[in-house]
Design an enzyme around this catalytic site. Structure first.
Site, PDB file in Angstrom:
ATOM      1  N   GLY A  50       0.835  -1.191   0.000  1.00  0.00           N
ATOM      2  CA  GLY A  50       0.000   0.000   0.000  1.00  0.00           C
ATOM      3  C   GLY A  50       0.867   1.237   0.000  1.00  0.00           C
ATOM      4  N   GLN A  55       3.420   9.969   0.844  1.00  0.00           N
ATOM      5  CA  GLN A  55       4.681   9.232   0.875  1.00  0.00           C
ATOM      6  C   GLN A  55       5.541   9.483  -0.362  1.00  0.00           C
ATOM      7  OE1 GLN A  55       2.688   5.303   2.032  1.00  0.00           O
ATOM      8  NE2 GLN A  55       4.661   5.169   3.079  1.00  0.00           N
ATOM      9  N   CYS A  94       6.235   0.116   7.623  1.00  0.00           N
ATOM     10  CA  CYS A  94       5.836   1.242   6.778  1.00  0.00           C
ATOM     11  C   CYS A  94       7.015   1.589   5.876  1.00  0.00           C
ATOM     12  CB  CYS A  94       5.459   2.442   7.649  1.00  0.00           C
ATOM     13  SG  CYS A  94       5.003   3.890   6.681  1.00  0.00           S
ATOM     14  N   LEU A  95       6.734   1.801   4.607  1.00  0.00           N
ATOM     15  CA  LEU A  95       7.805   2.124   3.661  1.00  0.00           C
ATOM     16  C   LEU A  95       8.498   3.433   4.022  1.00  0.00           C
ATOM     17  CD1 LEU A  95       6.075   1.099   0.307  1.00  0.00           C
ATOM     18  CD2 LEU A  95       7.843  -0.166   1.555  1.00  0.00           C
ATOM     19  N   HIS A 136      -4.121   1.698   7.599  1.00  0.00           N
ATOM     20  CA  HIS A 136      -2.763   2.255   7.620  1.00  0.00           C
ATOM     21  C   HIS A 136      -2.645   3.410   6.615  1.00  0.00           C
ATOM     22  CE1 HIS A 136       1.790   1.635   7.865  1.00  0.00           C
ATOM     23  NE2 HIS A 136       1.652   2.391   6.778  1.00  0.00           N
ATOM     24  N   GLU A 137      -3.161   3.192   5.401  1.00  0.00           N
ATOM     25  CA  GLU A 137      -3.015   4.225   4.348  1.00  0.00           C
ATOM     26  C   GLU A 137      -3.863   5.459   4.652  1.00  0.00           C
ATOM     27  OE1 GLU A 137      -0.541   3.767   2.710  1.00  0.00           O
ATOM     28  OE2 GLU A 137      -0.364   1.594   2.925  1.00  0.00           O
ATOM     29  N   HIS A 140      -2.124   7.660   6.957  1.00  0.00           N
ATOM     30  CA  HIS A 140      -1.131   8.508   6.276  1.00  0.00           C
ATOM     31  C   HIS A 140      -1.770   9.812   5.805  1.00  0.00           C
ATOM     32  CE1 HIS A 140       2.706   6.452   6.012  1.00  0.00           C
ATOM     33  NE2 HIS A 140       2.159   5.317   5.603  1.00  0.00           N
TER      34      HIS A 140
HETATM   35 NI    NI Z   1       3.056   3.436   5.650  1.00  0.00          NI
END
Ligand code: NI
Length: 169
Positions: A50, A55, A94-95, A136-137, A140
Protein backbone atom coordinates in the site's frame (compact mmCIF):
# COMPACT_ATOMS: atom_id res chain seq x y z
CA UNK A 1 4.50 4.97 -18.67
CA UNK A 2 4.67 4.78 -14.93
CA UNK A 3 7.69 5.67 -12.89
CA UNK A 4 8.75 4.69 -9.39
CA UNK A 5 9.07 7.88 -7.37
CA UNK A 6 11.25 8.50 -4.35
CA UNK A 7 9.57 7.45 -1.12
CA UNK A 8 9.65 10.12 1.57
CA UNK A 9 11.12 8.78 4.78
CA UNK A 10 10.34 9.97 8.31
CA UNK A 11 11.15 12.51 9.68
CA UNK A 12 9.65 14.74 7.00
CA UNK A 13 6.91 17.28 7.75
CA UNK A 14 4.73 16.17 4.81
CA UNK A 15 4.22 12.78 6.47
CA UNK A 16 2.67 14.52 9.47
CA UNK A 17 0.26 16.81 7.61
CA UNK A 18 -3.41 16.25 6.82
CA UNK A 19 -3.72 15.68 3.06
CA UNK A 20 -6.24 17.64 0.99
CA UNK A 21 -9.31 16.26 -0.75
CA UNK A 22 -9.07 15.77 -4.50
CA UNK A 23 -11.72 17.52 -6.62
CA UNK A 24 -13.34 15.60 -9.49
CA UNK A 25 -11.83 18.10 -11.92
CA UNK A 26 -8.39 17.56 -10.44
CA UNK A 27 -8.83 13.79 -10.58
CA UNK A 28 -9.41 13.94 -14.35
CA UNK A 29 -6.17 15.84 -14.94
CA UNK A 30 -3.35 13.89 -16.63
CA UNK A 31 -1.03 14.93 -13.81
CA UNK A 32 -3.24 13.21 -11.23
CA UNK A 33 -3.69 10.10 -13.39
CA UNK A 34 0.10 9.95 -13.82
CA UNK A 35 0.49 10.27 -10.04
CA UNK A 36 -1.80 7.25 -9.52
CA UNK A 37 0.14 5.19 -12.09
CA UNK A 38 3.40 6.21 -10.46
CA UNK A 39 2.09 5.38 -6.99
CA UNK A 40 1.35 1.80 -8.10
CA UNK A 41 4.79 1.55 -9.71
CA UNK A 42 6.46 2.93 -6.57
CA UNK A 43 4.55 0.50 -4.34
CA UNK A 44 5.41 -2.53 -6.49
CA UNK A 45 9.05 -1.50 -6.82
CA UNK A 46 9.50 -1.02 -3.05
CA UNK A 47 8.01 -3.69 -2.70
CA UNK A 48 4.98 -2.89 -0.58
CA UNK A 49 1.26 -3.56 -0.34
CA UNK A 50 0.00 0.00 0.00
CA UNK A 51 1.06 3.59 -0.52
CA UNK A 52 -0.41 7.01 0.23
CA UNK A 53 0.27 10.12 -1.87
CA UNK A 54 2.06 12.00 0.97
CA UNK A 55 4.68 9.23 0.88
CA UNK A 56 5.73 10.48 -2.56
CA UNK A 57 5.51 14.09 -1.42
CA UNK A 58 2.00 14.90 -2.62
CA UNK A 59 -0.43 16.09 0.06
CA UNK A 60 -3.56 14.73 -1.61
CA UNK A 61 -6.06 12.14 -0.39
CA UNK A 62 -5.10 9.29 -2.72
CA UNK A 63 -4.11 5.75 -1.74
CA UNK A 64 -3.19 2.62 -3.63
CA UNK A 65 -3.46 -0.85 -2.14
CA UNK A 66 -2.67 -4.33 -3.44
CA UNK A 67 -2.34 -7.06 -0.86
CA UNK A 68 -2.44 -10.10 -3.13
CA UNK A 69 -4.78 -12.06 -5.35
CA UNK A 70 -8.09 -11.00 -3.85
CA UNK A 71 -6.91 -7.72 -2.44
CA UNK A 72 -6.63 -5.30 -5.29
CA UNK A 73 -5.18 -3.47 -7.03
CA UNK A 74 -7.25 -0.59 -5.66
CA UNK A 75 -6.78 3.13 -6.08
CA UNK A 76 -9.09 5.05 -3.77
CA UNK A 77 -9.49 8.82 -3.90
CA UNK A 78 -10.81 10.65 -0.82
CA UNK A 79 -11.24 7.37 1.09
CA UNK A 80 -13.48 7.34 4.17
CA UNK A 81 -13.55 4.37 6.53
CA UNK A 82 -16.69 3.25 8.36
CA UNK A 83 -18.24 0.14 9.93
CA UNK A 84 -15.20 -0.82 11.97
CA UNK A 85 -15.67 -4.25 13.45
CA UNK A 86 -13.53 -6.54 15.56
CA UNK A 87 -9.97 -5.94 16.63
CA UNK A 88 -6.60 -7.46 15.91
CA UNK A 89 -3.04 -6.63 16.94
CA UNK A 90 -0.27 -7.40 14.48
CA UNK A 91 3.25 -6.30 13.59
CA UNK A 92 3.21 -3.62 10.94
CA UNK A 93 5.87 -1.88 8.92
CA UNK A 94 5.84 1.24 6.78
CA UNK A 95 7.81 2.12 3.66
CA UNK A 96 8.43 5.56 5.18
CA UNK A 97 9.95 4.03 8.33
CA UNK A 98 12.37 1.51 6.88
CA UNK A 99 13.75 -1.23 9.10
CA UNK A 100 11.21 -0.80 11.89
CA UNK A 101 8.11 -2.69 12.91
CA UNK A 102 5.61 -2.12 15.68
CA UNK A 103 2.49 -3.78 16.99
CA UNK A 104 -0.63 -1.92 15.89
CA UNK A 105 -4.23 -2.54 16.94
CA UNK A 106 -6.58 -2.33 13.96
CA UNK A 107 -10.18 -3.15 13.25
CA UNK A 108 -10.48 -6.60 11.72
CA UNK A 109 -13.08 -5.38 9.22
CA UNK A 110 -14.03 -2.03 7.78
CA UNK A 111 -15.78 -0.43 4.85
CA UNK A 112 -13.95 1.92 2.49
CA UNK A 113 -15.91 4.51 0.52
CA UNK A 114 -14.47 6.98 -1.95
CA UNK A 115 -13.92 7.45 -5.65
CA UNK A 116 -12.10 5.23 -8.09
CA UNK A 117 -9.56 6.80 -10.43
CA UNK A 118 -12.26 7.60 -12.98
CA UNK A 119 -14.28 9.49 -10.39
CA UNK A 120 -16.91 6.80 -9.94
CA UNK A 121 -18.21 6.12 -6.44
CA UNK A 122 -16.62 3.07 -4.89
CA UNK A 123 -17.46 1.08 -1.76
CA UNK A 124 -15.47 -1.90 -0.55
CA UNK A 125 -15.71 -4.09 2.49
CA UNK A 126 -12.37 -5.33 3.69
CA UNK A 127 -11.15 -7.86 6.21
CA UNK A 128 -7.84 -8.91 7.72
CA UNK A 129 -4.71 -7.69 5.98
CA UNK A 130 -6.69 -5.71 3.38
CA UNK A 131 -8.64 -3.91 6.12
CA UNK A 132 -5.40 -3.28 8.03
CA UNK A 133 -3.77 -1.86 4.92
CA UNK A 134 -6.66 0.54 4.24
CA UNK A 135 -6.53 1.74 7.84
CA UNK A 136 -2.76 2.25 7.62
CA UNK A 137 -3.01 4.23 4.35
CA UNK A 138 -5.91 6.43 5.50
CA UNK A 139 -3.85 7.19 8.63
CA UNK A 140 -1.13 8.51 6.28
CA UNK A 141 -3.68 10.93 4.79
CA UNK A 142 -4.34 12.25 8.28
CA UNK A 143 -0.63 12.63 9.03
CA UNK A 144 -0.60 9.63 11.33
CA UNK A 145 2.25 7.11 11.21
CA UNK A 146 2.64 3.76 12.94
CA UNK A 147 5.09 5.45 15.30
CA UNK A 148 2.11 7.48 16.59
CA UNK A 149 0.12 4.42 17.59
CA UNK A 150 2.28 1.31 17.67
CA UNK A 151 3.60 -0.36 20.78
CA UNK A 152 6.90 -2.19 20.98
CA UNK A 153 8.50 -0.38 18.03
CA UNK A 154 11.63 -2.32 17.22
CA UNK A 155 14.20 -3.04 14.58
CA UNK A 156 12.79 -5.51 12.15
CA UNK A 157 14.78 -8.72 12.59
CA UNK A 158 15.73 -10.42 9.31
CA UNK A 159 12.74 -12.73 9.11
CA UNK A 160 10.44 -9.91 10.20
CA UNK A 161 12.22 -7.54 7.81
CA UNK A 162 11.49 -9.85 4.93
CA UNK A 163 7.87 -10.09 5.99
CA UNK A 164 7.56 -6.38 6.71
CA UNK A 165 9.04 -5.66 3.29
CA UNK A 166 6.47 -7.96 1.76
CA UNK A 167 3.66 -6.44 3.80
CA UNK A 168 4.78 -2.84 4.22
CA UNK A 169 2.07 -0.36 3.48
NI1 NI B 1 3.06 3.44 5.65
Amino acid sequence: MAYARRIIVDPDPILHKVAKKVTTLELKMPLTQQLIDDMFETMYAAPGIGLAAPQVGIGKRIIVVHVGEDGGPYAVINPVLTDFDGEETAAEGCLSIPGKVGDVVRALRCTVAGLDRKGKKLTLTAEGLLARCFQHEVDHLDGVLITDKATNIRDAVPVEAAQAAAESP
